[in-house]
Write an enzyme that holds these catalytic residues in place. Structure first.
Site, PDB file in Angstrom:
ATOM      1  N   LEU A 179       0.802  -1.224   0.000  1.00 14.26           N
ATOM      2  CA  LEU A 179       0.000   0.000   0.000  1.00 14.26           C
ATOM      3  C   LEU A 179       0.832   1.270   0.000  1.00 14.26           C
ATOM      4  CD1 LEU A 179      -2.774  -1.110   2.516  1.00 14.26           C
ATOM      5  CD2 LEU A 179      -2.763  -1.317   0.036  1.00 14.26           C
ATOM      6  N   GLN A 180       2.100   1.162   0.389  1.00 13.05           N
ATOM      7  CA  GLN A 180       2.991   2.314   0.439  1.00 13.05           C
ATOM      8  C   GLN A 180       3.218   2.905  -0.955  1.00 13.05           C
ATOM      9  OE1 GLN A 180       6.099   1.198  -0.895  1.00 13.05           O
ATOM     10  NE2 GLN A 180       7.782   2.363   0.034  1.00 13.05           N
ATOM     11  N   LYS A 194      -5.481  -8.707  -6.589  1.00 14.08           N
ATOM     12  CA  LYS A 194      -5.121  -7.382  -7.094  1.00 14.08           C
ATOM     13  C   LYS A 194      -5.989  -7.007  -8.290  1.00 14.08           C
ATOM     14  CE  LYS A 194      -0.351  -6.740  -5.640  1.00 14.08           C
ATOM     15  NZ  LYS A 194       1.042  -6.540  -6.064  1.00 14.08           N
ATOM     16  N   CYS A 296      12.550  -6.150  -4.744  1.00 14.62           N
ATOM     17  CA  CYS A 296      11.977  -4.955  -4.126  1.00 14.62           C
ATOM     18  C   CYS A 296      11.886  -5.146  -2.617  1.00 14.62           C
ATOM     19  CB  CYS A 296      10.587  -4.697  -4.687  1.00 14.62           C
ATOM     20  SG  CYS A 296      10.424  -3.080  -5.422  1.00 14.62           S
ATOM     21  N   CYS A 447      18.823 -13.878   7.160  1.00 10.81           N
ATOM     22  CA  CYS A 447      18.514 -12.554   6.633  1.00 10.81           C
ATOM     23  C   CYS A 447      17.008 -12.381   6.732  1.00 10.81           C
ATOM     24  CB  CYS A 447      19.036 -12.386   5.204  1.00 10.81           C
ATOM     25  SG  CYS A 447      18.319 -13.541   4.041  1.00 10.81           S
TER      26      CYS A 447
END
Lengths: 489, 145
Positions: A179-180, A194, A296, A447
């Site tokens: 949403l950012q 989506k 991303c 990680c």
């Protein structure tokens, strides 16, 4: 003052700045001011007797000063100087800009209704659009590959602008972390497909819009079929196999590709596969090796960045449909949001290009995962442990060295108690900080999701560490299964 | 005169090494060239990708190479797209050792790794990496990890 763009190898002498402002009425004066400010540059730009070295190319905007008035070339307001290394010397050759012909010809026609006339009045009074142009938009179709960061603003503006039919290919569900930047979707859409979320939002803007949704991954098998009924393809993909696939399918079908890509604070845009113009492969013939480019999720991206690049893609799609303006063909637009700079590189079609060259060797779609070297890791290649095992061993009091190879800003969000942070990029020169010797504790590396830590395990193994394990699923799985009190990102 | 500079080491990915060797052998008897992209931190250079570029020299490709400014700019753009850095360039020395020539020295840029592969009779052999001293007086060899 005139900006000078400093190439990578010289930035060590300009305090890492990639642009320096200099004074001077000519190139000669500007370079003198530059070397007065940064004395260490002089030896690399000028010979002992003060002449510009033969392998230093200086451009004013897009022109080599050798073809202007050399160092006497006058500067005017708005000029940009670039120092471009010629590696191993020689003179620059002027390259021909790509032919910028070829608008996408919409296949359908559509009359404007009275409602259309009201809705699109600000377009209609533009002579470059007018009734004819608006009818072209209404008759046109655009296929958006992806309803994510780039696809969101692109689809919103294309729908608002009156493009008649929009296709969207995506198979993801909306995640809260989308949403950012993915402004097609709202908080209430989290968990929905989506495509459904996008369709609702687009029809809310423009109920006349025809929306075709394709809930599928784009593959070599379905791409040509999907593309063939659209006038323009808009590439909003976030991975290299799909990017090459979109490019090749566009070239094979002769469909223009409005391309954009984003990473952290930087973006790129161009229009590929217009007949006579270059394609993505002319620019980047080979994909990067797997693992070089963080996803991303790992690399991060400024939320507003895809807003800029996606709207540039939509602008180009609209211009292609209208057949007006100067399309971004043969030019690569580079956008740096951090320093707020736009730059442009000329591109040319490569006659040797395997797809769009004079003698193409790629005449059908290939296996792009294989082409990009994306293959599942060989099982058992590195030692792994699970979050449940790790938790059990911590609880038992086993001696363990938990190594976190993420970046410090990620470490701030969440961490495994007692872990040591050494970012992956620093690991090779910080090996001495790790426990060594016969009685050293075992090292468990983690990680965010397990990709970077797998690389770290290989690095450690190559450097003689024998008791090293990768934490499967990374800290996200740790939070899911062991410590849900911490925040995921 | 040539020594290994303390703290400067180059890690070449297997894939980048393979590209350089293959390109050198394919271009034989001419010199080939290409860009090196990856990441670096103090004294440590990790080259992940080697990209083949066209040798546009006008002085005879048997003994010379040149990268066009367009290719240079595209290489920087490529590095940006990958979120990485342009770290230097490679070229081949057909039937000649993998040591920089005076011509290489005259044309070198600082802060770049120059990887040279020796190609003898069409077969890629010795592969070494070099870095220009800040005063341009000589190259220092970088250790390849």
């Amino acid at each position: 003052m005139t900006p000078i763009l400093i190439p990578t190898p010289l930035r060590a002498y300009t305090g890492k700045q990639d642009t320096v402002q200099v004074a001077g009425a000519t190139i000669g004066e500007a370079l003198a001011d530059l070397t007065a400010k940064f004395g260490d540059l002089r030896a690399h730009l000028f010979t002992g007797d003060g002449k510009l070295r033969s392998f230093v190319n200086v451009y004013v905007n897009d022109e080599d000063i050798r073809y202007l008035q050399k160092e006497a070339t006058p500067l005017k307001a708005g000029d940009t100087i670039s120092i471009v290394p010629s590696v191993a010397g020689g003179s620059a050759s002027a390259e021909a800009a790509a032919d910028t012909a070829g608008a996408a010809a919409p296949a359908r026609s559509a009359e404007l209704t009275p409602d259309d006339i009201k809705r699109y009045s600000r377009h209609l009074i533009l002579p470059e659009v007018g009734i004819d142009g608006q009818q072209k938009l209404k008759a046109a179709s655009v296929l958006c590959i992806g309803a994510g960061g780039l696809g969101s603003p692109a689809a919103l503006y294309l729908a608002a602008a009156g493009v008649g039919r929009l296709g969207i290919v995506d198979f993801d569900a909306v995640d809260v972390s989308n949403l950012q930047r993915q402004i097609l979707h709202g908080t209430a859409d989290v968990g929905r497909s989506k495509l459904q979320s996008a369709k609702d939002r687009l029809l809310a803007i423009n109920p006349e819009l025809e929306v075709d949704t394709y809930e599928t991954a784009l593959t070599s098998k379905n791409a040509l079929d999907l593309f063939k009924d659209y006038d323009v393809i808009l590439d909003g993909t976030d991975n290299f196999p799909t990017r090459y696939l979109v490019n090749d399918a566009c070239v094979l079908l002769g469909k223009p590709n409005a391309y954009g890509s984003i990473f952290r604070f930087e973006g790129q845009a161009s229009v590929f596969a217009v007949p006579g113009g270059p394609c993505y492969r002319c620019l980047y013939p080979e994909p990067p090796p797997p693992g070089l480019v963080p996803s991303c999720a790992e690399g991060g991206v400024l939320g507003v960045l895809p807003g800029v690049i996606g709207t540039i893609q939509a602008t180009e799609a609209i211009k292609l449909i209208l057949g007006t303006g100067q399309p971004l063909v043969g030019r690569l637009l580079l956008y740096d949001a951090f320093n707020m700079k736009f730059r442009e590189l000329k591109l040319r079609r490569d006659p040797e290009c395997p797809v769009c060259g004079d003698h193409p060797t790629v005449k059908a779609l290939i296996d792009y995962d294989q082409f990009c070297g994306v293959a599942p890791a060989a099982p058992g290649a590195i030692a792994e442990t699970t979050v449940a095992e790790l938790k059990a061993r911590i609880d038992r009091g086993d001696r363990l060295f938990i190594l976190d190879v993420r970046e410090p800003n990620e470490f701030q969000i969440c961490r495994i108690a007692g872990s040591t942070l050494i970012p992956l990029g620093e690991l090779p020169r910080r090996l001495s900080e790790l426990p060594q010797g016969a009685d050293a504790p075992e090292i468990v590396v983690h990680c965010k999701m397990g990709g970077r830590s797998a690389k770290a395990v290989r690095t450690l193994t190559e450097n003689g560490f024998t008791r090293v394990q990768n934490l499967k699923g990374g800290i996200l799985e740790w939070i899911d299964k062991v410590d849900p009190t911490q925040s995921k990102y | 005169m040539i020594y290994i500079q303390q703290g400067t080491s180059v890690q070449l990915s297997a894939r980048a090494t393979a590209t350089i060797r293959r390109h050198g052998a394919a271009a034989y008897p001419y010199e080939c060239c290409g860009a090196l992209i990856g990441r670096q931190a103090d004294g440590f250079v990790e080259i992940v990708e080697a990209t083949e570029l066209e040798n546009v020299t006008e002085e005879g490709p048997r003994r010379r190479f040149r990268v066009s400014p367009t290719d240079y700019r595209q290489s920087e753009a490529r590095a940006r797209e990958l979120g990485a850095e342009l770290l230097g360039f490679y070229h081949s020395h057909p039937d000649h050792p993998a040591q920089p020539s005076q011509y290489d020295l005259d044309h070198a840029w600082p802060n770049f790794s120059y990887v040279i592969v020796a190609v003898a009779n069409g077969e890629a052999g010795d592969l070494r990496s070099w870095r220009l001293r800040p005063d341009r007086s000589a190259f220092d060899e970088e250790s390849i990890a």
